[in-house]
Design a protein around this motif. Sequence first.
Motif, PDB file in Angstrom:
ATOM      1  N   UNK A  31       0.540   3.388  -8.169  1.00  0.00           N
ATOM      2  CA  UNK A  31       1.381   3.703  -9.329  1.00  0.00           C
ATOM      3  C   UNK A  31       2.210   4.966  -9.127  1.00  0.00           C
ATOM      4  N   UNK A  32       2.034   5.660  -8.024  1.00  0.00           N
ATOM      5  CA  UNK A  32       2.846   6.834  -7.751  1.00  0.00           C
ATOM      6  C   UNK A  32       4.259   6.458  -7.321  1.00  0.00           C
ATOM      7  N   UNK A  33       4.468   5.175  -7.052  1.00  0.00           N
ATOM      8  CA  UNK A  33       5.796   4.680  -6.692  1.00  0.00           C
ATOM      9  C   UNK A  33       6.196   3.567  -7.657  1.00  0.00           C
ATOM     10  N   UNK A  34       7.477   3.267  -7.725  1.00  0.00           N
ATOM     11  CA  UNK A  34       7.980   2.256  -8.646  1.00  0.00           C
ATOM     12  C   UNK A  34       8.791   1.217  -7.885  1.00  0.00           C
ATOM     13  N   UNK A  35       9.038   0.086  -8.571  1.00  0.00           N
ATOM     14  CA  UNK A  35       9.907  -0.942  -8.020  1.00  0.00           C
ATOM     15  C   UNK A  35       9.355  -1.572  -6.764  1.00  0.00           C
ATOM     16  N   UNK A  36      10.247  -1.792  -5.796  1.00  0.00           N
ATOM     17  CA  UNK A  36       9.878  -2.481  -4.569  1.00  0.00           C
ATOM     18  C   UNK A  36       8.876  -1.665  -3.757  1.00  0.00           C
ATOM     19  N   UNK A  37       8.905  -0.334  -3.903  1.00  0.00           N
ATOM     20  CA  UNK A  37       7.961   0.508  -3.169  1.00  0.00           C
ATOM     21  C   UNK A  37       6.537   0.272  -3.669  1.00  0.00           C
ATOM     22  N   UNK A  38       6.386   0.107  -4.974  1.00  0.00           N
ATOM     23  CA  UNK A  38       5.078  -0.229  -5.543  1.00  0.00           C
ATOM     24  C   UNK A  38       4.592  -1.568  -4.993  1.00  0.00           C
ATOM     25  N   UNK A  39       5.478  -2.564  -4.959  1.00  0.00           N
ATOM     26  CA  UNK A  39       5.106  -3.892  -4.469  1.00  0.00           C
ATOM     27  C   UNK A  39       4.682  -3.852  -3.006  1.00  0.00           C
ATOM     28  N   UNK A  40       5.411  -3.097  -2.194  1.00  0.00           N
ATOM     29  CA  UNK A  40       5.089  -3.021  -0.769  1.00  0.00           C
ATOM     30  C   UNK A  40       3.756  -2.301  -0.526  1.00  0.00           C
ATOM     31  N   UNK A  41       3.480  -1.273  -1.336  1.00  0.00           N
ATOM     32  CA  UNK A  41       2.202  -0.568  -1.195  1.00  0.00           C
ATOM     33  C   UNK A  41       1.038  -1.497  -1.524  1.00  0.00           C
ATOM     34  N   UNK A  42       1.167  -2.261  -2.607  1.00  0.00           N
ATOM     35  CA  UNK A  42       0.090  -3.195  -2.967  1.00  0.00           C
ATOM     36  C   UNK A  42      -0.099  -4.257  -1.890  1.00  0.00           C
ATOM     37  N   UNK A  43       0.994  -4.718  -1.289  1.00  0.00           N
ATOM     38  CA  UNK A  43       0.884  -5.700  -0.206  1.00  0.00           C
ATOM     39  C   UNK A  43       0.182  -5.096   1.008  1.00  0.00           C
ATOM     40  N   UNK A  44       0.540  -3.865   1.367  1.00  0.00           N
ATOM     41  CA  UNK A  44      -0.083  -3.213   2.520  1.00  0.00           C
ATOM     42  C   UNK A  44      -1.575  -2.991   2.292  1.00  0.00           C
TER      43      UNK A  44
END
Length: 343
Positions: free
Chosen positions: A115-128
């Motif tokens: 949750x420290x990032x938003x948008x596509x960065x949030x999605x990529x972190x969850x995928x990683x």
Amino acid sequence: MASPVKTPVAAKAADARRRQILAWGLGIAVLAVFPFMVYPLFAMKVLCFALFACSFNLLFGFAGLLSFGHAAYFGIASYVTAESAKYWGLTPELSILAGTAVAIVLGAAFGWLAIRRQGIYFSMITLALAQMVFFFCLQAEFTGGEDGIQSVPRGDLFGVIPLGSHMAMYYFVMVVFLIGFLIIYRTINSPFGQVLRAVRDNDIKATSLGIKTRHVKLAAFVISAGVAGLGGATKALVFQLASLTDVSWQASGEAVLMTVLGGAGTLTGPVVGALIVTGMQQYLAQFGSWVTIIQGAIFVVCVLAFRRGIVGELDRIAHLPTVWRRRRAERRFTPAPRPTTDF
């Protein structure tokens, strides 16, 4: 003694409560007869994936957070439940609680980072993060690698009720589904749910009003992970198997597909989406690898034709007469603008 006169607001509230009670009663009745209309094992699969989709919908449809790694909580709960039921000798309810608890802890850790990032960065972190869980399950000894944990015993509920038969297992799964669905329902229809919508609609404005948006997002993330874990834990007992399929990125994609197809931001949309997707997988299995292509084509058509999802479009159509009456009333009582004269 004369009964008190109800105000219009009180009458509307009472009418809404009656409709809610009727809807819940009808839903429980449909679930009770569902295994008599389809194969019980398929019915249980639908309910498990419906919980998975509802958990993702809480995060995406009501919090505005698109997670590409939601299968991490679904899959890790499946492995922990299978391990505790087969090797630790726990009863079904304790095994499910253990799997759900691990999913909640994992969701809290991953959510705190994501949750420290938003948008596509949030999605990529969850995928990683989800891929890290996938490779952990692939390499760890207790998971069985590519073979998974097989022959998981269903056991006896509370040590008394045997769950060996499909019908007994189905009604246990139905109760678990209703508990998870009630958690989602109460979360959405609470003051916290209203705050969650405010954060989704305008994060900056919600922050300016004093709302701690990170705390709200983290709470939604943890609740979503817990409900996803509840679905994965139940699935491990239903199919007596925990495998890498449950924790793969394809499973996360199925959650997205079910939610968008049924209607993101609606209460019952993910359930309808889970029924459609699992139904296609079940009854189109004869087409082999073409099933994925057929699913993709149906998904594209539904996104283009039903932009709000199936349930969302049906809800819009049902409210069209009310919208038309309101617009007619506004046109009727809105005075015409006075002509102005320029000097």
